[in-house]
Design an enzyme around this catalytic site. Sequence first.
Site, short mmCIF file in Angstrom:
data_model
loop_
_atom_site.label_atom_id
_atom_site.label_comp_id
_atom_site.label_asym_id
_atom_site.label_seq_id
_atom_site.Cartn_x
_atom_site.Cartn_y
_atom_site.Cartn_z
N SER A 1 -1.27 49.59 61.89
CA SER A 1 -0.68 50.85 62.37
C SER A 1 0.38 50.58 63.43
O SER A 1 0.33 49.57 64.14
CB SER A 1 -1.75 51.75 62.97
N1 SAH Z 1 -6.98 49.67 61.98
C1 SAH Z 1 -6.11 48.84 61.17
C2 SAH Z 1 -5.18 49.69 60.32
C3 SAH Z 1 -5.35 49.30 58.89
S1 SAH Z 1 -4.66 50.39 57.70
C4 SAH Z 1 -5.37 47.83 62.04
O1 SAH Z 1 -5.47 47.90 63.26
O2 SAH Z 1 -4.70 46.96 61.47
C5 SAH Z 1 -6.12 51.18 57.07
C6 SAH Z 1 -7.18 50.30 56.49
O3 SAH Z 1 -8.19 51.16 55.96
C7 SAH Z 1 -6.74 49.42 55.31
O4 SAH Z 1 -7.01 48.09 55.62
C8 SAH Z 1 -7.58 49.92 54.14
O5 SAH Z 1 -7.97 48.89 53.25
C9 SAH Z 1 -8.78 50.52 54.86
N2 SAH Z 1 -9.53 51.51 54.09
C10 SAH Z 1 -9.07 52.50 53.29
N3 SAH Z 1 -10.09 53.18 52.74
C11 SAH Z 1 -11.25 52.63 53.24
C12 SAH Z 1 -12.65 52.88 53.02
N4 SAH Z 1 -13.09 53.84 52.20
N5 SAH Z 1 -13.53 52.10 53.67
C13 SAH Z 1 -13.13 51.11 54.50
N6 SAH Z 1 -11.83 50.82 54.73
C14 SAH Z 1 -10.89 51.56 54.09
#
Ligand code: SAH
Length: 215
Positions: free
Chosen positions: A64
């Site tokens: 993000s």
């Molecule tokens: N908090 C992260 C942002 C990652 S983007 C950071 O600091 O880098 C969002 C993430 O949510 C992705 O890696 C995606 O694979 C995950 N995601 C999406 N749906 C999900 C679910 N149902 N359960 C767990 N993770 C999920």
Amino acid sequence: MLDSYRHKGMRRKLIETLREKGIRDERVLQVMGEIPRHLFLEGAFEKQAYEDKPFPIGASQTISQPFTVAYQTELLQVEKRQKILEIGTGSGYQAAVLALIGGRVFTVERQETLFVSAQKMLARLGLQRIRCFLRDGYKGLPEFAPFDRILVTAGASEIPPALLDQLAIGGRLVIPVGVEDQIMYCVERLEDGSFKEEKLDTFRFVPFLKGLNRN
Ligand code: SAH
């Protein structure tokens, strides 16, 4: 390569930018000034790591934008020792922020490659106390519930009922809700067990998906 004066200098500038954009919580600014964000990115993006932008982290996912991380963390109002559930570990950066402001962090990711690399990076930074799980976050983490704080970092089309169930009385859930773009919701659980919902600004997140992905 770990951290350097050059990286620290770039981080200071990023923190000034976050302040200018309206982030007020000094603890959030302080920990984001300490965490080496460049280590959470793929090599090619390292030079831009302290720009206020999202970047690819593999598996079609992104870390993000720093403003979004700061905004969500500020809204969450973490107090020391609170139990925090993060859905969407991704790079692990947001989990590191939550741990350094004092939370006991449980983080869930559905993509195996990201789960593995985030866990490694967090351990490398001495943050192995963050507990990482390869799970479908739609179901939360029932065996560790209730949580004082729950943070979702992917755009959800609805609030998953399991996450509401797993929120402690007096707890807060921060979740971006919407399909194309998302409205940030902040949900509080009141004394009588009911929920109070507040809708805030609009963001654009990668989608919240169901099921696991092992490859
Ligand atoms: N908090 C992260 C942002 C990652 S983007 C950071 O600091 O880098 C969002 C993430 O949510 C992705 O890696 C995606 O694979 C995950 N995601 C999406 N749906 C999900 C679910 N149902 N359960 C767990 N993770 C999920």
